[in-house]
Design a protein around this motif. Structure first.
Motif, PDB file in Angstrom:
ATOM      1  N   GLU A  60       0.807  -1.204   0.000  1.00 19.13           N
ATOM      2  CA  GLU A  60       0.000   0.000   0.000  1.00 19.13           C
ATOM      3  C   GLU A  60       0.850   1.268   0.000  1.00 19.13           C
ATOM      4  O   GLU A  60       1.847   1.353   0.714  1.00 19.13           O
ATOM      5  CB  GLU A  60      -0.900  -0.007   1.251  1.00 19.13           C
ATOM      6  CG  GLU A  60      -1.862   1.154   1.316  1.00 19.13           C
ATOM      7  CD  GLU A  60      -2.766   1.089   2.548  1.00 19.13           C
ATOM      8  OE1 GLU A  60      -2.681   0.099   3.301  1.00 19.13           O
ATOM      9  OE2 GLU A  60      -3.545   2.039   2.747  1.00 19.13           O
ATOM     10  N   CYS A 120       0.430   5.310   0.744  1.00 20.37           N
ATOM     11  CA  CYS A 120      -0.537   6.141   1.444  1.00 20.37           C
ATOM     12  C   CYS A 120      -0.142   7.615   1.388  1.00 20.37           C
ATOM     13  O   CYS A 120       1.042   7.958   1.523  1.00 20.37           O
ATOM     14  CB  CYS A 120      -0.637   5.664   2.894  1.00 20.37           C
ATOM     15  SG  CYS A 120      -1.953   6.455   3.787  1.00 20.37           S
ATOM     16  N   SER A 155      -4.108   4.720  -0.892  1.00 19.56           N
ATOM     17  CA  SER A 155      -5.066   5.379  -0.005  1.00 19.56           C
ATOM     18  C   SER A 155      -4.610   6.789   0.357  1.00 19.56           C
ATOM     19  O   SER A 155      -3.420   7.075   0.447  1.00 19.56           O
ATOM     20  CB  SER A 155      -5.275   4.555   1.265  1.00 19.56           C
ATOM     21  OG  SER A 155      -4.091   4.517   2.009  1.00 19.56           O
ATOM     22  N   ASN A 198      -5.447   9.738   3.300  1.00 26.55           N
ATOM     23  CA  ASN A 198      -6.079   9.848   4.611  1.00 26.55           C
ATOM     24  C   ASN A 198      -6.193  11.308   5.049  1.00 26.55           C
ATOM     25  O   ASN A 198      -5.182  11.991   5.207  1.00 26.55           O
ATOM     26  CB  ASN A 198      -5.248   9.048   5.621  1.00 26.55           C
ATOM     27  CG  ASN A 198      -5.943   8.914   6.949  1.00 26.55           C
ATOM     28  OD1 ASN A 198      -7.096   9.331   7.103  1.00 26.55           O
ATOM     29  ND2 ASN A 198      -5.252   8.323   7.907  1.00 26.55           N
TER      30      ASN A 198
END
Length: 694
Positions: free
Chosen positions: A594, A596, A633, A635
């Motif tokens: 991942e 981020c 992702s 955030n």
DNA sequence: CTAGGGTTAG
């Protein structure tokens, strides 16, 4: 006793013992210096050498009654009027205190006269000539001790020396030095110390600790250290008071290594640190924000069986607040209660500050309840701390109740701190009317507006778009001599993003007064022919001259201002410069599964800018057919603060605007996710050429 | 209480 505060200490001790740098391993620079100053003529051993035999003989086992620390010489004070009473005497004249002795009463009256007389040498000596009879050694000490002004103490001391009534011993110098310390007269203290050396009057631990603490009080740390080293040179071993005094010198200088080195050497020589020494060390580690250091102190206390007193608990709680550790603070407080120690206002202030800062609402309210139930002592600081705590926790009603209660108190009125806390509450709650009402009330009650109160008001009025009131409050504050700080500048910058046109110019006018440099920078960003190099140079210079905690807000706001003015390119430049400056640590994190983008500490515009940049680099990766992780992702965080919740929403809008394939997670608000496939097909759909090549 | 050391606000 030792076991009762163990609960606080045993938490995770294993982890602690690995991470703490044991003082034994610390460098011993300080001691090398003290060896260097050794007078070659005297050839005294270095401190390490001095301490060696002691550490071999007294450290390990058994009772240590033969070390000097167990039996420190008591005061040599002798009360001339109080002779050792016989048993009979005790029975018959129980109340025969020296206060009623005519001789002492006369001496006290005489001292009072000396204290009250004019400060000039002539006036003082004139009174001195009226002394009933020439004083004995003890009476001279009594008078010397009672003199308040250092000038008079010195005059009286000189008079005594000139009369040659008795030999002038160490105690006389010590008493005068204490008085000089109160008057912060280090120069005179040092002269007296040198006089002692010249006259071969012995300097003892009391002399040295007084000299050192006087230097400390006068802010002359180098002198304090110098005299400590001179003490070693003479071969005199420090006692527990000297140790704590010097530890405090190092602590106040933030010289943790030197302090620990001294601590360790002292321990090796048989010194048993007491609660004051631990208080000094605890405070030092608190200032350094060093949690492991604080736990080391607790561990040592436990190992030595030192029972903490109220002051030590207060200091440790304060230190834990600085280190930001509410959990250990809470258990330490419970230990203290279990020991039967009643907290005072300082204890509660320290603890409530921690709970407020860390948003431990439940613990804060529970403690507040206990304070009321037990009628624990309150003071001025504690009231204001409670108000600040309410501000931290958003407890508007509780704060209002408390504020009202404060207005009814006998001893003090709400001051500018109290009003600031209330302005903070109304400001962050968006309650403009009440904030303004409070502002008017301050003027009426003659409470001055400070820079933080001004910042809270401006923030609040800005959000409410009340430009007239905003300018009025700002001008008022400036007229009253409020000096804008970086936080107020940051506030004006953020407020600038709420306005347009003429109103914006009015905000910028305020900013121009507060910081001409920032104002000029905004103009620079606006000009078409401005080159990147000059943006970078100017911005870096601004950041370097800004308080650390205000740097990221500055950058965030400036990016927002650029985006509002459609200066997207500039926004990207600022984000880049800010990142280079370390303002956004952890903005990008990558694992093999991942990648981020963490925009939680970014403003709306900065988050959008960062997102655009990220998407652009992802696009390039797809175009170049480079590897992507399964998951991507972004955030924004859910926002625990009233006004930070906007970030997730505006980010969501932005994502939809540019039709990026990120969707907000249903389980976790503020988490936007896309799979590798989502990204690849989105890039291909945007630029069909890529798809053809693929 | 009698010569020396430690604690309080964004």
């Amino acid at each position: 006793m030792a076991t009762s505060f163990s609960s606080a200490i045993d938490v995770n001790y294993t982890k602690f013992s690995h991470s703490f740098t044991h003082p034994k391993k610390l460098p011993t620079k300080r001691f090398k210096i003290s060896c260097n100053v050794t007078d070659p003529q005297k050839q005294n051993p270095s401190l390490a050498e001095q301490l060696k035999p002691l550490s071999n003989t007294t450290l390990s086992d058994g009772p240590k009654k033969d070390t000097q620390f167990k039996s420190r010489p008591k005061s040599t004070w002798v009360n001339p009027a109080r002779r050792k009473p016989s048993v009979l005497n005790l029975q018959r004249h129980k109340k025969a205190s020296y206060e009623y002795s005519p001789e002492i009463r006369d001496l006290k009256l005489f001292t009072k006269k000396l204290n009250q007389c004019d400060g000039s040498e002539e006036a003082f000596l004139a009174v001195l000539d009226e002394i009933p009879k020439l004083p004995t050694r003890e009476n001279a000490l009594l008078v010397l001790n009672g003199l308040k002004d250092w000038e008079k103490a010195v005059l009286f001391f000189d008079w005594l020396k000139a009369r040659k009534l008795f030999p002038i011993e160490t105690i006389f110098y010590n008493v005068v030095m204490k008085c000089l310390r109160f008057g912060r007269q280090f120069g005179v203290v040092e002269d007296l110390a040198n006089e002692m050396i010249d006259n071969e009057v012995e300097l003892d631990n009391i002399t040295y600790s007084t000299i050192i603490s006087c230097a400390k009080k006068c802010g002359l740390s180098d002198k304090a250290v110098e005299w400590f080293e001179r003490m070693y040179k003479t071969g005199l071993m420090p006692d527990e008071v000297t140790y704590s005094t010097v530890l405090d010198v190092y602590a106040k200088l933030g010289k943790v290594e030197e302090a620990m080195s001294l601590y360790e050497r002292g321990r090796a020589s048989g010194w048993e640190p007491d609660s004051i020494a631990f208080s000094v060390l605890g405070r030092m580690y608190g200032e350094a924000g060093d949690y492991d250091g604080i736990r080391f102190v607790l561990q040592e206390m436990k190992a030595l069986g030192v029972r903490p007193n109220l002051v030590l608990y207060n200091t440790l709680l304060e230190a834990l607040g600085k280190a930001g550790k509410p959990g250990l603070a809470r258990s330490l407080f419970e230990d203290m209660i279990d020991l039967g120690i009643t907290p005072d206002a300082k204890t509660l202030t320290a603890l409530l500050k921690i709970y407020g800062k860390k948003r431990w609402a439940q613990d804060a309210l529970e403690l507040w309840g206990r304070m009321k139930a037990n009628a624990w002592p309150m003071d001025f600081f504690l009231y204001n701390t409670l108000l600040n705590m309410c501000a931290d926790l958003g407890l508007e009603e509780e704060a209002e109740g408390l504020f009202k209660e404060m207005k009814g108190l006998q001893n003090f009125r709400p001051d500018s701190w109290s009003y600031t806390a209330m302005l903070n509450i109304y400001g962050s709650g968006g309650n403009v009317d009440k904030a303004l009402e409070l502002f008017e009330e301050m003027a009426k009650s003659n409470v001055s507006l400070n820079v933080m109160g001004c910042t809270c008001l401006i923030q609040c009025l800005g959000r409410a778009k009340k430009i007239d009131d905003l300018v009025r409050v700002y001008e008022f504050a400036m007229a009253r001599g409020v000096r804008p700080d970086d936080k107020l500048c940051g506030c004006l910058l953020s407020v600038a993003t709420y306005f347009e046109g003429e109103d914006l110019d009015r905000v910028l006018n305020c900013l121009e007064q507060a910081s001409p440099k920032l104002f000029a920078f905004i103009k620079l960003l606006d000009e078409e022919d401005t080159v990147y190099g000059s943006v970078k140079e100017t911005f870096k210079s601004i950041l370097n001259n800004t308080a650390v905690e205000a740097r990221r807000p500055f950058c965030n706001c400036l990016i927002d201002i650029c985006r509002k003015r459609n200066l997207q390119e500039r926004a990207h430049e600022l984000l880049y410069i800010g990142s280079e400056h370390g303002l956004y640590p952890g903005l990008h994190t990558k694992t093999s599964e991942e990648w981020c983008l963490n925009v939680r500490s970014l403003s709306v515009g900065a988050a959008q800018t960062a997102f655009e940049e990220w998407v652009e680099s992802l696009t390039k990766i797809v175009e170049r057919k480079e590897a992507l992780p399964e998951l991507l992702s972004a955030n924004t965080g859910a926002g625990t603060h009233k006004y930070s919740q906007g970030l997730a929403n505006s980010f969501d809008l932005h994502v939809k605007e540019i039709a990026a394939p990120f969707t907000q997670s249903e389980d976790k608000a503020g988490l936007f996710v896309a799979t590798k496939e989502d990204i690849i097909s989105w890039v291909q759909s945007k630029s069909p050429a890529v798809a053809v090549v693929a």
